[in-house]
Design an enzyme around this catalytic site. Structure first.
Site, PDB file in Angstrom:
ATOM      1  N   ASP A   1       0.846  -1.153   0.097  1.00  0.00           N
ATOM      2  CA  ASP A   1      -0.008  -0.046   0.027  1.00  0.00           C
ATOM      3  C   ASP A   1       0.847   1.281  -0.006  1.00  0.00           C
ATOM      4  OD1 ASP A   1       0.885  -0.359   2.586  1.00  0.00           O
ATOM      5  OD2 ASP A   1      -0.740  -0.522   3.592  1.00  0.00           O
TER       6      ASP A   1
ATOM      7  N   ASN B   1      -7.447  -1.755  13.879  1.00  0.00           N
ATOM      8  CA  ASN B   1      -8.789  -2.231  13.591  1.00  0.00           C
ATOM      9  C   ASN B   1      -8.970  -3.350  12.611  1.00  0.00           C
ATOM     10  OD1 ASN B   1      -7.668  -1.442  11.243  1.00  0.00           O
ATOM     11  ND2 ASN B   1      -8.835   0.388  10.737  1.00  0.00           N
TER      12      ASN B   1
ATOM     13  N   HIS C   1      -7.111  -4.163  10.061  1.00  0.00           N
ATOM     14  CA  HIS C   1      -6.695  -3.969   8.744  1.00  0.00           C
ATOM     15  C   HIS C   1      -5.528  -4.626   8.016  1.00  0.00           C
ATOM     16  CE1 HIS C   1      -4.171   0.234   8.895  1.00  0.00           C
ATOM     17  NE2 HIS C   1      -3.524  -0.814   9.341  1.00  0.00           N
TER      18      HIS C   1
ATOM     19  N   GLU D   1      -9.379  -1.206   5.068  1.00  0.00           N
ATOM     20  CA  GLU D   1      -9.980  -0.989   6.288  1.00  0.00           C
ATOM     21  C   GLU D   1     -11.525  -1.705   6.584  1.00  0.00           C
ATOM     22  OE1 GLU D   1      -8.118   0.495   8.004  1.00  0.00           O
ATOM     23  OE2 GLU D   1      -7.741   2.684   7.439  1.00  0.00           O
TER      24      GLU D   1
HETATM   25  P1  PGA Z   1       2.343  -0.932  12.847  1.00  0.00           P
HETATM   26  O1  PGA Z   1       1.179  -0.958  11.652  1.00  0.00           O
HETATM   27  O2  PGA Z   1       3.269  -2.256  12.393  1.00  0.00           O
HETATM   28  O3  PGA Z   1       2.986   0.297  12.845  1.00  0.00           O
HETATM   29  O4  PGA Z   1       1.855  -1.256  13.949  1.00  0.00           O
HETATM   30  C1  PGA Z   1       0.792  -2.059  11.253  1.00  0.00           C
HETATM   31  C2  PGA Z   1      -0.550  -1.731  10.049  1.00  0.00           C
HETATM   32  O5  PGA Z   1      -1.295  -0.752  10.377  1.00  0.00           O
HETATM   33  O6  PGA Z   1      -0.536  -2.528   9.243  1.00  0.00           O
END
Ligand code: PGA
Length: 254
Positions: free
Chosen positions: A74, A145, A147, A152
């Protein structure tokens, strides 16, 4: 699509260092088996240790990336690849520029895509994945959440690469990387849930207490679009590497 729950391999590492080492070893083993491996790469805090170990293993000549192909999961819309918070910058800085990946084998999402042309862009991105034979190993982080990539809550199971509005929780969580929450992009381009599920294998990494709840609901709760990672319960080849904090609300361990 399969409608029953497939046991996932869950590995609980001693700590973040060990999680990172295990993740790097997993990737290196996959490259040893298939030198032209096609990878989907995550960003965020969690995979930083894995990238550090991958670079270290490369420097010790334990792995060769010369035939490996990579796609990033992404990218924020509106950030140039030079922007310090763009995922292109993150990946170049932490990994891509430090190993012998060939330029033509690096496929990064275009954060500057014209959103009105998003469907054409998505089609091309998916076609490029198909042209190299599909993704062999998708490496994922997970948001609080649920994702995966920037898919999302509400993302459809068969969604492909597309532009998406970021969730308030994601904007809040990611504001720690920006000076001000107002600077966090509101849109992103992400591989879809369907793109991820089409991968031969999936490796998901999560660390820290703030991921314990979502790990429990994703791995042991019902499969629902409200928790996008829960769909991984229906993929036949998923490995999850957690630290003890992220695993602390799981009933079933290892
Ligand atoms: P993080 O993000 O490793 O910074 O917790 C993970 C994500 O949002 O996919």
């Amino acid at each position: 699509m399969l409608y029953y729950r497939i046991p996932m391999q869950i590995i609980v590492a001693r700590n973040y260092e060990s999680l990172s080492q295990k993740a790097a070893d997993f990737v290196v083993s996959a490259i040893l088996l298939k030198p032209s491996l096609v990878l989907a790469l995550p960003t965020g805090s969690t995979p930083l240790g894995m990238y550090k170990f991958l670079v270290e293993l490369y420097n010790r000549k334990k792995v060769d990336f010369s035939q490996v192909k990579v796609f990033d999961l992404d990218e924020y819309c509106g950030l140039t690849p030079e922007h310090s918070q763009s995922y292109a910058f993150y990946l170049r800085h932490n990994f891509l520029s430090q190993v012998n990946l060939k330029k033509e084998n690096i496929h990064l999402q275009d954060g500057l895509l014209d959103v009105s042309q998003a469907s054409q862009y998505s089609k091309q991105f998916e076609e490029t994945i198909e042209e190299v034979g599909g993704i062999d190993l998708a490496i994922l982080g997970i948001g609080r959440n649920g994702h995966i990539g920037f898919n999302e809550p509400g993302s459809k199971v068969d969604s492909l690469t597309r532009v998406i509005d970021l969730d308030d929780k994601t904007i809040q969580d990611n504001s720690r990387f920006f000076e001000n929450i107002s600077e966090v992009p509101r849109k992103a381009v992400t591989m879809g849930i369907g793109t991820i599920l089409n991968s031969q294998k999936i490796l998901l990494l999560a660390a820290g207490k703030n991921k314990a709840e979502v790990i429990n609901s994703s791995m042991e709760g019902p499969v629902t679009v409200r928790v996008p990672a829960s769909i991984l319960q229906r993929h036949p080849a998923v490995t999850i590497i957690l630290d003890q904090d992220a695993a602390s609300q799981l009933k079933r361990k290892e």
